[in-house]
Design an enzyme around this catalytic site. Structure first.
Site, PDB file in Angstrom:
ATOM      1  CG  HIS A  19      -3.538   1.610  81.392  1.00 33.29           C
ATOM      2  ND1 HIS A  19      -3.459   2.849  82.003  1.00 33.29           N
ATOM      3  CD2 HIS A  19      -3.553   0.857  81.756  1.00 33.29           C
ATOM      4  CE1 HIS A  19      -3.733   2.866  83.487  1.00 33.29           C
ATOM      5  NE2 HIS A  19      -3.578   1.096  83.019  1.00 33.29           N
ATOM      6  CD  GLU A  45      -6.553   5.554  78.037  1.00 31.76           C
ATOM      7  OE1 GLU A  45      -7.244   6.520  79.653  1.00 31.76           O
ATOM      8  OE2 GLU A  45      -5.991   4.640  78.283  1.00 31.76           O
ATOM      9  CB  CYS A  77      -3.740   6.280  84.620  1.00 27.66           C
ATOM     10  SG  CYS A  77      -2.708   5.683  83.589  1.00 27.66           S
ATOM     11  CB  CYS A  87      -3.278   6.728  80.250  1.00 31.33           C
ATOM     12  SG  CYS A  87      -2.854   5.250  79.682  1.00 31.33           S
TER      13      CYS A  87
END
Length: 158
Positions: free
Chosen positions: A79, A81, A117, A120
């Protein structure tokens, strides 16, 4: 001449970063800023050296009909992040802000419901970041204090 807000300035940069993303579902861009200095950037895509979904021409989660927000372990991507956090030293992130922008990979439409999420969020917490700014429209955004994510412990209880 009217100047844009600092938040939209950084969100615009995060939006440029998402143009490197390789996901076929949703593309995200993130930047980490501390003391008004960009520390790192990240976008969602496969780990270095591995094939991207855009290169393969399919999404494994889509092929398996996995609903959005579920079974991230089946996703090829890291991801945005996480990639931004991986690219920075913790000492440079403490007290900083993560800026996040998402778009639909097919339509290019801005994701008004973009968020991090649970995995993250844990990374953001441990990185020592203080706030997360998420774009909702071209000019509107939400500012989330990371302390709120700490208080809303999303751990699974048995």
């Amino acid at each position: 001449m009217d100047r844009i807000s600092k938040e939209n300035y950084y969100l615009d940069i995060a939006e440029t970063v998402l143009e490197r993303a390789t996901c076929l579902r949703r593309v995200y861009g993130a930047i980490i800023v501390t003391n008004d200095e960009i520390i790192s950037t990240g976008y969602n895509g496969a780990p270095r050296g591995r094939a991207n979904c855009s290169g393969l021409g399919y999404c494994s989660r889509e092929a398996l009909r996995v609903p959005r927000g579920e079974r991230y372990e089946l996703c090829r991507s890291v991801h945005a992040e996480a990639n931004a956090i991986i690219s920075a030293a913790r000492r440079d992130m403490v007290g900083g802000t993560l800026y996040l922008v998402g778009r639909d990979a097919q339509t290019g439409e801005l994701l008004g419901d973009a968020t991090s999420c649970s995995m993250c969020r844990r990374l953001v917490i441990n990185a020592g970041l203080e706030r997360v700014v998420i774009r909702r429209t071209e000019t509107e955004f939400d500012v989330i204090p990371v302390s709120q994510w700490i208080a809303e412990d999303d751990a699974v209880t048995v």
